[in-house]
Design an enzyme around this catalytic site. Structure first.
Site, PDB file in Angstrom:
ATOM      1  N   CYS A 191       0.741  -1.389  -0.026  1.00 29.06           N
ATOM      2  CA  CYS A 191       0.120  -0.076  -0.100  1.00 29.06           C
ATOM      3  C   CYS A 191       0.735   1.021  -0.185  1.00 29.06           C
ATOM      4  CB  CYS A 191      -0.970   0.020   0.968  1.00 29.06           C
ATOM      5  SG  CYS A 191      -0.315   0.481   2.752  1.00 29.06           S
ATOM      6  N   ARG A 226      -3.369  -0.362   5.408  1.00 32.25           N
ATOM      7  CA  ARG A 226      -3.887  -1.432   4.441  1.00 32.25           C
ATOM      8  C   ARG A 226      -3.026  -2.455   4.701  1.00 32.25           C
ATOM      9  NH1 ARG A 226      -5.486   2.509  -0.345  1.00 32.25           N
ATOM     10  NH2 ARG A 226      -3.623   3.414   0.328  1.00 32.25           N
ATOM     11  N   ASP A 232     -13.647 -18.501  -8.692  1.00 29.26           N
ATOM     12  CA  ASP A 232     -14.065 -20.017  -8.828  1.00 29.26           C
ATOM     13  C   ASP A 232     -12.903 -20.548  -9.548  1.00 29.26           C
ATOM     14  OD1 ASP A 232     -14.035 -18.580 -11.173  1.00 29.26           O
ATOM     15  OD2 ASP A 232     -16.012 -19.115 -11.725  1.00 29.26           O
TER      16      ASP A 232
END
Length: 194
Positions: free
Chosen positions: A18, A24, A124
């Site tokens: 970051c 973050r 997926d």
């Protein structure tokens, strides 16, 4: 500071990037390290404009503790060519961070992603796709599998592709950061743990 180092690193190295390396990226680093504990995967972080030597921002540290991760022993560090070259997967809080990382080591273009983009690409992915992907370790194979899906998965619009920067913002913005990270990190963890 790397959460895993030394001889235990057998399955690759992940670098999270970051800006200041206090909000973050350490949050993502420490959550990933906890989720990947025992896998032989090292997770570390750095900043494109790091507040070198600083600990995790107290608001991020509080949220790490809340999810069972550890903020102790952290010191922000500046990104370098060597750190980039030693990584098998680079995860940026935003696409803009990658535009500062890749010029340091152009080959990193093959294994650098914004977190949301990486989560979308791996959402997926099958264990078979990862196993068939090129790479000398688990992390490199996951990065290659993600690259292979770039023409299949529609990219996000630019305004939806980054994690909000909570630096010097209200606690609510830190909560938003956690929510945004939590939306994409599970797909990444699942692919790396398969």
């Amino acid at each position: 500071m790397s959460a895993v180092s030394g001889p235990d690193v057998t399955n690759g190295r992940i670098l999270v990037v970051c800006t200041g390396n206090i909000c973050r990226s350490p949050y993502i680093e420490r959550v990933l390290a906890r989720e990947l504990s025992g896998t032989g995967i090292a997770v570390s972080s750095a900043g494109t404009g790091a507040l070198v030597g600083s600990p995790v921002d107290p608001e991020s540290a509080q949220r790490l503790v809340a999810v069972g991760a550890n903020a102790e022993g952290f010191a922000a560090r500046q990104i370098t060519r060597e750190i980039v070259a030693a990584s098998d997967l680079i995860i940026g809080a935003t696409r803009e961070h990658l535009s500062e990382v890749v010029p340091l080591h152009p080959r990193a273009l093959r294994y650098s992603f914004a977190l949301h983009d990486l989560g979308d690409l791996l959402a997926d992915v099958t264990p078979q796709e990862i196993a068939a992907a090129p790479g000398h370790n688990r992390v490199a194979k996951v990065a290659a599998a993600a690259i292979g899906r770039r023409g299949i998965v529609n990219p996000r619009l630019p305004e939806q592709s980054g994690i909000v920067d909570p630096y010097r913002q209200s606690p609510e913005v830190f909560d938003q950061m956690v929510t945004e990270i939590s939306a994409s990190l599970p797909a990444v963890v699942a692919a790396l743990r398969h």
